[in-house]
Design an enzyme around this catalytic site. Structure first.
Site, PDB file in Angstrom:
ATOM      1  N   LYS A 163       0.864  -1.270  -0.023  1.00  0.00           N
ATOM      2  CA  LYS A 163      -0.117  -0.059  -0.026  1.00  0.00           C
ATOM      3  C   LYS A 163       0.882   1.252  -0.086  1.00  0.00           C
ATOM      4  O   LYS A 163       0.655   2.195  -0.766  1.00  0.00           O
ATOM      5  CB  LYS A 163      -0.841   0.045   1.215  1.00  0.00           C
ATOM      6  CG  LYS A 163      -1.962  -1.002   1.139  1.00  0.00           C
ATOM      7  CD  LYS A 163      -2.780  -1.242   2.631  1.00  0.00           C
ATOM      8  CE  LYS A 163      -3.835  -2.346   2.256  1.00  0.00           C
ATOM      9  NZ  LYS A 163      -4.299  -3.036   3.297  1.00  0.00           N
ATOM     10  N   GLN A 205      -4.979  -2.192   9.397  1.00  0.00           N
ATOM     11  CA  GLN A 205      -4.689  -3.442   8.838  1.00  0.00           C
ATOM     12  C   GLN A 205      -5.370  -4.517   9.539  1.00  0.00           C
ATOM     13  O   GLN A 205      -4.949  -4.700  10.700  1.00  0.00           O
ATOM     14  CB  GLN A 205      -2.978  -3.497   8.641  1.00  0.00           C
ATOM     15  CG  GLN A 205      -2.901  -4.634   7.801  1.00  0.00           C
ATOM     16  CD  GLN A 205      -3.348  -4.722   6.314  1.00  0.00           C
ATOM     17  OE1 GLN A 205      -3.398  -3.666   5.751  1.00  0.00           O
ATOM     18  NE2 GLN A 205      -3.948  -5.904   5.758  1.00  0.00           N
ATOM     19  N   ASP A 240     -11.566   2.286   3.830  1.00  0.00           N
ATOM     20  CA  ASP A 240     -11.964   0.692   3.828  1.00  0.00           C
ATOM     21  C   ASP A 240     -13.423   0.692   3.509  1.00  0.00           C
ATOM     22  O   ASP A 240     -13.800  -0.385   3.019  1.00  0.00           O
ATOM     23  CB  ASP A 240     -11.482  -0.057   5.008  1.00  0.00           C
ATOM     24  CG  ASP A 240     -10.229  -0.927   4.640  1.00  0.00           C
ATOM     25  OD1 ASP A 240      -9.971  -1.095   3.449  1.00  0.00           O
ATOM     26  OD2 ASP A 240      -9.721  -1.248   5.608  1.00  0.00           O
TER      27      ASP A 240
END
Ligand code: NAD
Length: 286
Positions: A54, A98, A123
């Site tokens: 990422k 995460q 997200d």
């Protein structure tokens, strides 16, 4: 018939191009660089690879990226305090925790994720963003299903009026995929572990999305000839060997288009995350 192979890298590049254009226009219009903060708790090696990926993709597209590393024994309160700080930090546009979280705080995952400011929730997991998706005003949408829709569009695959079947009803893939396909006027069926006669249902699909986490579960006899197969599954069946939920070698002879694993949907997720960072920055600047 041999199916057209939908290569993730081709479509990920197109999604990243769009994101890079978005970064440039925000820089020009507002004089700011969109930014992403990723919090990683503990030392899960797979998570470390995902986070590095990422970070690298952000750098590639001109997005500012900050990785916040917290130790394995971080408490729920400490993690929430970090999220609160990033929520208030005007220089941060996107926040991502995460997953998976370490075992000791895993039970608090929902509370922790819900603490992220919905406008920074890249997200798309916050109930506010889920609600926006379900009510037909999507803003920040989970990256994997959103990436799959982009891929179908870039590949010129028609969704409107098609019969779509999704295997899997998770909050991350199956459910958002249902709403995305339905909003594009597909007729959608969602199957799950309690579905009877699964193959009967999947054989009706013009577009079949497999997101169950079962290696090579979808076999050729479960697939309608000429259908489009989107394999979201990522299963590690040996060290360093990834397979999808679809029996690729046999299904590719029946389908008209199919995503491989590895090299398919997996690559779209990070690309779509970059678009969400751009979108989040715009939402905050409006
Ligand atoms: P999950 O475990 O949360 O959900 C699995 C779903 O599959 C459940 O709804 C369950 O009911 C259904 N299911 C399980 N066995 C079934 C069966 N025999 N018949 C019918 N349905 C069944 O999983 P998830 O988080 O949605 O992930 C699914 C897969 O997608 C996993 O392999 C995961 O690694 C992968 N994934 C990939 C990406 C990506 O970037 N490509 C992102 C997220 C998840």
């Amino acid at each position: 018939m041999t199916a057209r192979i939908l290569e993730g890298k081709v479509f990920a590049a197109q999604i990243k191009e769009e994101a890079a254009r978005g970064v440039e226009s925000i820089k020009k219009e507002f004089g700011i660089t969109p930014s992403l903060a990723v919090i990683i708790v503990g030392e899960n090696p797979a998570s470390q690879v995902y986070v590095r990926n990422k970070h690298k993709t952000c750098e590639e597209l001109g997005i500012r990226s900050e990785v916040v590393t917290m130790p394995e024994n971080t408490t729920k309160e400490e993690l929430i305090a970090e999220i609160d700080e990033l929520n208030l930090d005007k220089s941060i546009n996107g926040i991502l925790v995460q997953l998976p979280l370490p075992a000791a705080i895993k039970a608090h995952e929902e509370e922790i994720l819900n603490r992220i400011d919905p406008l920074k929730d890249v997200d798309g997991f916050h109930p506010y963003n889920v609600g926006k998706l379900v009510t037909g005003s999507p803003t920040l949408v989970p990256c994997t299903p959103a990436g799959c829709i982009k891929m179908l569009d870039f590949a010129g695959i028609e969704i409107d009026g098609k019969r779509a079947v999704i295997i899997g009803r998770s909050n991350i893939v199956g459910k958002p995929m249902l709403h995305l396909l339905m909003s594009r006027h597909a007729t959608v069926t969602v199957c799950h572990s309690h579905t009877h006669n699964l193959a009967e249902v999947t054989r009706e699909a013009d577009i079949l999305v497999a997101a169950m986490g079962k290696p090579k579960f979808v076999t050729a006899d479960m697939v309608k000839p000429g259908s489009v197969i989107v394999d979201v599954g990522i299963n590690r069946n040996a060290p360093k060997k990834l397979v999808g939920d679809v029996d690729f070698d046999n299904v590719k002879d029946i389908a008209s288009a199919i995503t491989p694993v590895p090299g398919g949907v997996g690559l779209l997720t990070v690309a779509m995350l970059m678009q969400n960072v751009v979108k989040a920055a715009r939402l905050q600047l409006q």
